[in-house]
Write an enzyme that holds these catalytic residues in place. Sequence first.
Site, PDB file in Angstrom:
ATOM      1  N   PRO A   2       5.196  71.162  25.628  1.00 54.35           N
ATOM      2  CA  PRO A   2       4.086  71.171  26.584  1.00 54.35           C
ATOM      3  C   PRO A   2       3.051  70.114  26.231  1.00 54.35           C
ATOM      4  O   PRO A   2       2.742  69.884  25.062  1.00 54.35           O
ATOM      5  CB  PRO A   2       3.514  72.588  26.418  1.00 54.35           C
ATOM      6  CG  PRO A   2       4.644  73.398  25.882  1.00 54.35           C
ATOM      7  CD  PRO A   2       5.423  72.466  25.004  1.00 54.35           C
ATOM      8  N   GLU A   3       2.523  69.460  27.256  1.00 54.54           N
ATOM      9  CA  GLU A   3       1.491  68.459  27.057  1.00 54.54           C
ATOM     10  C   GLU A   3       0.166  69.025  27.556  1.00 54.54           C
ATOM     11  O   GLU A   3       0.071  70.219  27.866  1.00 54.54           O
ATOM     12  CB  GLU A   3       1.896  67.166  27.768  1.00 54.54           C
ATOM     13  CG  GLU A   3       3.234  66.617  27.264  1.00 54.54           C
ATOM     14  CD  GLU A   3       3.689  65.339  27.960  1.00 54.54           C
ATOM     15  OE1 GLU A   3       2.824  64.571  28.428  1.00 54.54           O
ATOM     16  OE2 GLU A   3       4.914  65.118  28.054  1.00 54.54           O
TER      17      GLU A   3
END
Length: 288
Positions: A2-3
Amino acid sequence: MPELPEVEVVRRGLERWVAGRTVASAEVLHPRAVRRQTGGAEDFVARLVGRTVAAPRRRGKYLWLPLDDGALLAHLGMSGQLLVGAPDRPPGRHLRARLTFTDDGHDLRFEDQRTFGHLMVAELVPDAFGGTVPEPVAHIAADPLEPAFDDEAFYRALRRRRTGLKRALLDQTLISGVGNIYADEALWRARLHWARATENLTRPEVMRLLAAVREVMTAALAAGGTSFDSLYVNVNGESGYFDRSLQVYGRRDEPCSRCGTPIRRDAFMNRSSFSCPRCQPRPRRPRP
């Protein structure tokens, strides 16, 4: 992994469901979930029970729940999920840790299929911007959506790096929250090749890139993040749908939506970089 947009979606969900509540119990079901806790699972539990959770915060890909003493820090790794729901629901197959609260409402569960993520209770220390962060996050740069982010300082630091542009974008000590997906998407929007030498970038190019980073992350936030499989979900278990709006990432040989040229895939740091050969011409002297 996840960013920033995905982590921010989770943070917002936690703010709604967890902020202001007091921890009644904590249990660790897999030791890797708290492998960075100095005192192990016993210390992790002892430092949580009876503590009240304040509004969750985030920097880059890290998020934390401030406590009366310290903070519960979470890094989701490749597949970590923070989920809220009825306490009597069946445990998930990859449940690693669980917190209940004194009001007997929804519990908080950490599930992680690949066990690359982790939780820990850490001390809060001053950051470079007048606030406080968990000690393990102190070296992380501000992210481009924070008011503390300094565009001009980023430009100067970028020019000093003498590396490839995408490699610099992934350096969390330079700019936090940007990962492989949004780096490719921002570079396409800014019409810059991932192998451009950072020392040759002009100020207008860097400002154009920062604007593109912010645009793509803001759009991803509005769409709930990017989900390619069930490993990224929000706190209610729902997937994001920004993957439908991706322009280059994962679109090898598909036509560029801007010029029609087939999207190119290149190997990059054991991963992939996607770009348009026409919109993002490769530099004559690319950086690795």
